[in-house]
Motif scaffolding. Structure first.
Motif, PDB file in Angstrom:
ATOM      1  N   GLN A  49       0.830  -1.211   0.000  1.00  0.00           N
ATOM      2  CA  GLN A  49       0.000   0.000   0.000  1.00  0.00           C
ATOM      3  C   GLN A  49       0.862   1.258   0.000  1.00  0.00           C
ATOM      4  O   GLN A  49       0.556   2.228  -0.694  1.00  0.00           O
ATOM      5  CB  GLN A  49      -0.935  -0.008   1.199  1.00  0.00           C
ATOM      6  N   GLU A  50       1.935   1.251   0.771  1.00  0.00           N
ATOM      7  CA  GLU A  50       2.838   2.409   0.799  1.00  0.00           C
ATOM      8  C   GLU A  50       3.483   2.628  -0.566  1.00  0.00           C
ATOM      9  O   GLU A  50       3.599   3.764  -1.035  1.00  0.00           O
ATOM     10  CB  GLU A  50       3.900   2.222   1.876  1.00  0.00           C
ATOM     11  N   ALA A  51       3.906   1.549  -1.203  1.00  0.00           N
ATOM     12  CA  ALA A  51       4.516   1.668  -2.530  1.00  0.00           C
ATOM     13  C   ALA A  51       3.499   2.203  -3.540  1.00  0.00           C
ATOM     14  O   ALA A  51       3.834   3.034  -4.388  1.00  0.00           O
ATOM     15  CB  ALA A  51       5.054   0.314  -2.986  1.00  0.00           C
ATOM     16  N   GLY A  52       2.256   1.733  -3.444  1.00  0.00           N
ATOM     17  CA  GLY A  52       1.206   2.224  -4.333  1.00  0.00           C
ATOM     18  C   GLY A  52       0.936   3.706  -4.130  1.00  0.00           C
ATOM     19  O   GLY A  52       0.730   4.443  -5.104  1.00  0.00           O
ATOM     20  N   GLN A  53       0.950   4.142  -2.883  1.00  0.00           N
ATOM     21  CA  GLN A  53       0.745   5.564  -2.580  1.00  0.00           C
ATOM     22  C   GLN A  53       1.864   6.410  -3.177  1.00  0.00           C
ATOM     23  O   GLN A  53       1.611   7.454  -3.786  1.00  0.00           O
ATOM     24  CB  GLN A  53       0.669   5.771  -1.071  1.00  0.00           C
ATOM     25  N   LYS A  54       3.105   5.948  -3.004  1.00  0.00           N
ATOM     26  CA  LYS A  54       4.244   6.686  -3.561  1.00  0.00           C
ATOM     27  C   LYS A  54       4.173   6.742  -5.082  1.00  0.00           C
ATOM     28  O   LYS A  54       4.480   7.764  -5.693  1.00  0.00           O
ATOM     29  CB  LYS A  54       5.558   6.046  -3.106  1.00  0.00           C
ATOM     30  N   ALA A  55       3.765   5.638  -5.710  1.00  0.00           N
ATOM     31  CA  ALA A  55       3.647   5.612  -7.172  1.00  0.00           C
ATOM     32  C   ALA A  55       2.566   6.580  -7.643  1.00  0.00           C
ATOM     33  O   ALA A  55       2.744   7.288  -8.637  1.00  0.00           O
ATOM     34  CB  ALA A  55       3.343   4.190  -7.643  1.00  0.00           C
ATOM     35  N   ALA A  56       1.442   6.622  -6.927  1.00  0.00           N
ATOM     36  CA  ALA A  56       0.362   7.546  -7.297  1.00  0.00           C
ATOM     37  C   ALA A  56       0.817   8.995  -7.169  1.00  0.00           C
ATOM     38  O   ALA A  56       0.519   9.830  -8.032  1.00  0.00           O
ATOM     39  CB  ALA A  56      -0.858   7.286  -6.417  1.00  0.00           C
ATOM     40  N   GLU A  57       1.534   9.304  -6.106  1.00  0.00           N
ATOM     41  CA  GLU A  57       2.048  10.671  -5.926  1.00  0.00           C
ATOM     42  C   GLU A  57       3.037  11.037  -7.027  1.00  0.00           C
ATOM     43  O   GLU A  57       3.010  12.155  -7.551  1.00  0.00           O
ATOM     44  CB  GLU A  57       2.684  10.809  -4.543  1.00  0.00           C
ATOM     45  N   ALA A  58       3.914  10.101  -7.381  1.00  0.00           N
ATOM     46  CA  ALA A  58       4.887  10.363  -8.446  1.00  0.00           C
ATOM     47  C   ALA A  58       4.184  10.553  -9.787  1.00  0.00           C
ATOM     48  O   ALA A  58       4.563  11.422 -10.580  1.00  0.00           O
ATOM     49  CB  ALA A  58       5.893   9.216  -8.526  1.00  0.00           C
ATOM     50  N   ASN A  59       3.149   9.761 -10.038  1.00  0.00           N
ATOM     51  CA  ASN A  59       2.393   9.887 -11.274  1.00  0.00           C
ATOM     52  C   ASN A  59       1.702  11.243 -11.352  1.00  0.00           C
ATOM     53  O   ASN A  59       1.720  11.901 -12.405  1.00  0.00           O
ATOM     54  CB  ASN A  59       1.368   8.756 -11.372  1.00  0.00           C
ATOM     55  N   LEU A  60       1.112  11.680 -10.257  1.00  0.00           N
ATOM     56  CA  LEU A  60       0.467  12.994 -10.221  1.00  0.00           C
ATOM     57  C   LEU A  60       1.476  14.096 -10.491  1.00  0.00           C
ATOM     58  O   LEU A  60       1.218  15.018 -11.273  1.00  0.00           O
ATOM     59  CB  LEU A  60      -0.205  13.212  -8.863  1.00  0.00           C
ATOM     60  N   GLU A  61       2.636  14.001  -9.869  1.00  0.00           N
ATOM     61  CA  GLU A  61       3.674  15.018 -10.076  1.00  0.00           C
ATOM     62  C   GLU A  61       4.141  15.024 -11.525  1.00  0.00           C
ATOM     63  O   GLU A  61       4.366  16.089 -12.116  1.00  0.00           O
ATOM     64  CB  GLU A  61       4.849  14.770  -9.123  1.00  0.00           C
ATOM     65  N   ALA A  62       4.268  13.859 -12.139  1.00  0.00           N
ATOM     66  CA  ALA A  62       4.671  13.792 -13.548  1.00  0.00           C
ATOM     67  C   ALA A  62       3.633  14.460 -14.444  1.00  0.00           C
ATOM     68  O   ALA A  62       3.986  15.207 -15.369  1.00  0.00           O
ATOM     69  CB  ALA A  62       4.870  12.337 -13.961  1.00  0.00           C
ATOM     70  N   TRP A  63       2.356  14.231 -14.167  1.00  0.00           N
ATOM     71  CA  TRP A  63       1.305  14.869 -14.959  1.00  0.00           C
ATOM     72  C   TRP A  63       1.314  16.379 -14.768  1.00  0.00           C
ATOM     73  O   TRP A  63       1.099  17.134 -15.718  1.00  0.00           O
ATOM     74  CB  TRP A  63      -0.068  14.293 -14.590  1.00  0.00           C
ATOM     75  N   LYS A  64       1.546  16.812 -13.550  1.00  0.00           N
ATOM     76  CA  LYS A  64       1.611  18.257 -13.299  1.00  0.00           C
ATOM     77  C   LYS A  64       2.750  18.890 -14.103  1.00  0.00           C
ATOM     78  O   LYS A  64       2.588  19.956 -14.704  1.00  0.00           O
ATOM     79  CB  LYS A  64       1.817  18.540 -11.810  1.00  0.00           C
ATOM     80  N   GLN A  65       3.894  18.247 -14.106  1.00  0.00           N
ATOM     81  CA  GLN A  65       5.047  18.772 -14.849  1.00  0.00           C
ATOM     82  C   GLN A  65       4.783  18.752 -16.349  1.00  0.00           C
ATOM     83  O   GLN A  65       5.179  19.669 -17.071  1.00  0.00           O
ATOM     84  CB  GLN A  65       6.310  17.975 -14.505  1.00  0.00           C
ATOM     85  N   TRP A  66       4.131  17.709 -16.835  1.00  0.00           N
ATOM     86  CA  TRP A  66       3.818  17.619 -18.259  1.00  0.00           C
ATOM     87  C   TRP A  66       2.853  18.741 -18.650  1.00  0.00           C
ATOM     88  O   TRP A  66       3.021  19.389 -19.672  1.00  0.00           O
ATOM     89  CB  TRP A  66       3.208  16.239 -18.536  1.00  0.00           C
ATOM     90  N   ALA A  67       1.826  18.959 -17.797  1.00  0.00           N
ATOM     91  CA  ALA A  67       0.863  20.022 -18.072  1.00  0.00           C
ATOM     92  C   ALA A  67       1.547  21.391 -18.033  1.00  0.00           C
ATOM     93  O   ALA A  67       1.261  22.265 -18.859  1.00  0.00           O
ATOM     94  CB  ALA A  67      -0.276  19.970 -17.044  1.00  0.00           C
ATOM     95  N   LYS A  68       2.456  21.564 -17.099  1.00  0.00           N
ATOM     96  CA  LYS A  68       3.199  22.822 -16.989  1.00  0.00           C
ATOM     97  C   LYS A  68       4.052  23.061 -18.243  1.00  0.00           C
ATOM     98  O   LYS A  68       4.147  24.195 -18.738  1.00  0.00           O
ATOM     99  CB  LYS A  68       4.076  22.780 -15.742  1.00  0.00           C
ATOM    100  N   LEU A  69       4.613  21.983 -18.768  1.00  0.00           N
ATOM    101  CA  LEU A  69       5.421  22.076 -19.990  1.00  0.00           C
ATOM    102  C   LEU A  69       4.595  22.616 -21.140  1.00  0.00           C
ATOM    103  O   LEU A  69       5.094  23.403 -21.961  1.00  0.00           O
ATOM    104  CB  LEU A  69       5.993  20.691 -20.329  1.00  0.00           C
ATOM    105  N   TRP A  70       3.334  22.235 -21.218  1.00  0.00           N
ATOM    106  CA  TRP A  70       2.451  22.664 -22.289  1.00  0.00           C
ATOM    107  C   TRP A  70       1.677  23.947 -21.935  1.00  0.00           C
ATOM    108  O   TRP A  70       0.823  24.376 -22.691  1.00  0.00           O
ATOM    109  CB  TRP A  70       1.482  21.541 -22.644  1.00  0.00           C
ATOM    110  N   GLY A  71       1.967  24.526 -20.807  1.00  0.00           N
ATOM    111  CA  GLY A  71       1.339  25.781 -20.433  1.00  0.00           C
ATOM    112  C   GLY A  71      -0.033  25.631 -19.817  1.00  0.00           C
ATOM    113  O   GLY A  71      -0.780  26.599 -19.728  1.00  0.00           O
ATOM    114  N   TRP A  72      -0.398  24.430 -19.408  1.00  0.00           N
ATOM    115  CA  TRP A  72      -1.704  24.210 -18.774  1.00  0.00           C
ATOM    116  C   TRP A  72      -1.581  24.459 -17.286  1.00  0.00           C
ATOM    117  O   TRP A  72      -0.518  24.342 -16.699  1.00  0.00           O
ATOM    118  CB  TRP A  72      -2.191  22.804 -18.993  1.00  0.00           C
ATOM    119  N   LYS A  73      -2.681  24.803 -16.673  1.00  0.00           N
ATOM    120  CA  LYS A  73      -2.654  25.034 -15.233  1.00  0.00           C
ATOM    121  C   LYS A  73      -3.300  23.916 -14.472  1.00  0.00           C
ATOM    122  O   LYS A  73      -4.082  23.199 -14.813  1.00  0.00           O
ATOM    123  CB  LYS A  73      -3.340  26.333 -14.882  1.00  0.00           C
TER     124      LYS A  73
END
Length: 64
Positions: free
Chosen positions: A40-64
């Motif tokens: 469960q802890e590993a799954g939580q960390k993976a979900a957080e990392a995935n969210l951060e990756a999406w945020k960075q990708w959206a930021k790259l394209w100028g999305w908020k």
């Protein structure tokens, strides 16, 4: 009299064997619980990392 005593001693042995089997099963369940917590802890960390990756990708394209 000795036959009754032998039967009683054998019954006590069977009770002890059953209790030991129960303790062994409980120990295995505790180990499985620890593994589930780690999963469960590993799954939580993976979900957080995935969210951060999406945020960075959206930021790259100028999305908020």
């Amino acid at each position: 009299m000795s036959d009754w005593f032998s039967t009683a001693v054998e019954m006590q042995r069977e009770i002890l064997r059953a209790q030991k089997a129960q303790m062994d099963a409980a120990q295995k369940m505790l180990g499985a619980g620890k593994q589930m917590t780690a999963l469960q802890e590993a799954g939580q960390k993976a979900a957080e990392a995935n969210l951060e990756a999406w945020k960075q990708w959206a930021k790259l394209w100028g999305w908020k």
